[in-house]
Write an enzyme that holds these catalytic residues in place. Structure first.
Site, PDB file in Angstrom:
ATOM      1  CD  GLU A   1      -2.724  -1.165   2.526  1.00 27.41           C
ATOM      2  OE1 GLU A   1      -3.917  -1.456   2.434  1.00 27.41           O
ATOM      3  OE2 GLU A   1      -2.155  -0.931   3.621  1.00 27.41           O
TER       4      GLU A   1
HETATM    5  C1  TNX Z   1      -4.349  -3.915   4.695  1.00 30.06           C
HETATM    6  S1  TNX Z   1      -2.664  -6.276   4.336  1.00 30.06           S
HETATM    7  C2  TNX Z   1      -3.086  -3.664   5.186  1.00 30.06           C
HETATM    8  C3  TNX Z   1      -2.921  -3.211   6.560  1.00 30.06           C
HETATM    9  C4  TNX Z   1      -4.229  -3.030   7.257  1.00 30.06           C
HETATM   10  C5  TNX Z   1      -5.147  -4.156   6.889  1.00 30.06           C
HETATM   11  C6  TNX Z   1      -6.442  -4.154   7.622  1.00 30.06           C
HETATM   12  C7  TNX Z   1      -1.622  -5.256   4.211  1.00 30.06           C
HETATM   13  C8  TNX Z   1      -0.365  -5.743   3.736  1.00 30.06           C
HETATM   14  N1  TNX Z   1      -1.927  -3.986   4.521  1.00 30.06           N
HETATM   15  O1  TNX Z   1      -2.176  -2.005   6.580  1.00 30.06           O
HETATM   16  O2  TNX Z   1      -3.992  -3.013   8.626  1.00 30.06           O
HETATM   17  O3  TNX Z   1      -5.402  -4.093   5.513  1.00 30.06           O
HETATM   18  O4  TNX Z   1      -7.166  -5.319   7.366  1.00 30.06           O
END
Ligand code: TNX
Length: 518
Positions: free
Chosen positions: A319
């Site tokens: 992300e």
């Molecule tokens: C996605 S999964 C994220 C996290 C959040 C999560 C909440 C991932 C690698 N990144 O930053 O905490 O969703 O479900």
């Protein structure tokens, strides 16, 4: 097949009809002292029985386990013998329960530990007292990497909480504890090379909570406790996104928050240099290409490698919407090489698969959906093409932070809405990413992100019983390939674990999907 409350389902279970082992305080435990100690504590917790010491060892009735060398117990006296015999694949064991004798044979210390865990699941109360039903079990794991992840960044979770959770996971034959040690809301591991991280960026959490951090001694204590439970710690510093907190400590390595088109998720907007207590993601980035940033990354990973005996370092990579694409690719490639040069195997979330030149053998962690969207599967395949393997964490199956039901007070819903226990159970690792085979899969990991999770009760409320479904995906043969590896069998077997989980202090919710044994 078996109605015995065994989770994850063993490879082979053959009940011995009419055979019962009576578990009383006169039973002695012989064999490997570590495994005997684990068994003694489990029996004490489950039944209140202090097993009597054997001839030549400590006095009867005291808290120390009654060990004896194999074969030294009195003739005719009931014995549980736990020994490593070196036979079979890594982490495998065999367990036989006869009238007067229980034997657990591990291929190695881990296999013996898992055999003891299985034995603890078999102990049951009866009108005649505590008994273990006669059975022959032959068992080995499907995947070598069986992980749980705990996010200690969104809310900090202290050593006692982390060790309680890792014990719960080890009892279900997980062998990896992945710690998500940094995120926008806080930095959770003290580093001597970069002391400002915990001096300035650890006292905050989602919702304005107190935060906290591990000293290096705390971290070593977690690693030692994990090792005693046959678990490896995989630490993660998430980069280049999820790094807002870094800017509180070392502003020269942080880019300004990228708020264009950003979704605050109903909370506050991030401000550079101030703590962030919301739940939004994807706005922060390190300053890619700056010499200060490269020095920072080298420092934190060098110290993390020094502190970590296990083979893996996870560097995040998810992300990073605030990082330009070319910068992102260059950053993850460089960072993977830094880790490889430190003698560790890099792991990254699947987005890092866009980079053409990751260090060979870098492991990708897939967190897309069971049915991949947006090219997540392509990113995951890139790790295999680069000589690495893939860890599967499909979010709509094994994200323990998803609400188990629409009316659950805790949890999130972004991964296809609530995740029922049945959905957590009903997926097959080989069917997620097309084009990769069983050998390309290192294993399965169930993450627990903690935006809504403040303490061990919250952890139990979200993790249980779904973490047991993840354990079965990681350990047991593929669904439908053995009698008993079915949802109907699973919901009964899990239900039979209620009494054990209660005595272990697990505050599992009474999921209506399970047929619980009271
Ligand atoms: C996605 S999964 C994220 C996290 C959040 C999560 C909440 C991932 C690698 N990144 O930053 O905490 O969703 O479900």
């Amino acid at each position: 097949m078996t109605s015995l409350p065994l989770v994850p389902l063993p490879s082979s279970v053959t009940p011995a009809k009419g055979v019962t082992f009576a578990l009383t305080h006169t039973v002695s435990v012989t064999g490997d002292p570590d495994a005997a100690g684990v068994l003694h504590r489990l029996i004490l917790t489950r039944t209140g029985l202090h097993l009597t010491a054997s001839p030549g060892s400590a006095e009867p009735g005291i808290a120390e386990p009654g060990f004896a060398e194999p074969g030294t117990a009195e003739p005719g006296r009931a014995v549980i013998d736990v020994t490593v015999d070196g036979d079979g694949p890594p982490e495998s064991y065999r367990l036989t329960v006869a009238d007067n004798r229980v034997t657990v044979r591990g291929a190695d210390a881990a296999g013996l530990f898992y055999g003891v865990q299985t034995l603890s699941q078999l102990i049951t109360g009866s009108p005649e007292g505590w008994v273990i039903p006669g059975v022959d079990i032959d068992d080995a794991p499907r995947f070598a990497y069986r992980g749980v992840m705990l996010d200690v960044a969104r809310h900090f979770h202290d050593v006692a909480t982390v060790t309680a959770y890792l014990e719960r996971a080890a009892s279900l034959k997980f062998n990896v504890l992945h710690l998500h040690l940094s995120d926008d809301q806080g930095w959770r591991l003290a580093l001597t090379r970069r002391p400002e991280l915990t001096a300035r960026a650890a006292a905050s959490a989602v919702g304005g909570g107190a935060g906290g951090f591990f000293t290096s001694d705390d971290y070593r204590a977690i690693i030692a406790h994990a090792a005693a439970n046959h678990m490896t710690v995989v630490p993660e510093f998430d980069m280049p996104g999820h790094t807002h907190a870094v800017g509180l400590a070392y502003p020269e390595v942080a880019a300004p928050p990228a708020l264009d088109g950003w979704d605050a998720a109903g909370g506050p907007s991030p401000v550079a240099g101030e703590t962030y207590t919301g739940m939004g993601v994807g706005f922060s980035s390190l300053r890619i290409g700056a010499p200060e940033t490269d020095a920072f990354v080298d420092d934190i990973l060098t110290e993390l490698a020094e502190l970590t005996p296990g083979p893996y370092l996870h560097f995040g990579g998810d992300e990073a919407h605030g990082t330009p694409a070319a910068d992102f690719a260059a950053f993850v490639a460089r960072t993977s090489r830094v880790i490889a040069d430190l003698g560790k195997t890099p792991i990254a979330w699947h987005e890092a698969g866009v980079a053409a030149d990751l260090a060979p053998g870098t492991i990708g962690q897939y967190w897309g959906l069971v049915s991949p969207t947006d090219g997540a599967d392509e990113r995951a395949r890139a790790f295999v093409a680069g000589g690495g393997r893939v860890i599967l964490s499909p979010a709509d199956a094994v994200y323990l932070d998803m609400k188990p039901a629409a009316d659950s007070p805790l949890g999130l819903t972004w991964a296809n809405g609530p995740t029922s226990l049945e959905r957590a159970y009903s997926w097959e690792p080989c069917e997620i990413v097309p084009g990769i085979s069983e050998d390309d899969i290192l294993g399965v990991e169930a993450p627990l992100w903690t935006e809504t999770v403040r303490d061990l009760d919250d952890i139990d409320a979200l993790a249980f019983p779904r973490v047991a479904a993840a354990a079965e995906a990681a350990w047991s043969v593929p669904a439908g390939t053995a009698a008993g590896r079915t949802w109907e069998s699973f919901r009964k077997r899990v239900g039979g674990l209620g009494p054990l989980w209660t005595t272990l202090g697990i505050r599992f919710p009474a999921s209506p999907e399970v047929s619980w044994t009271l």
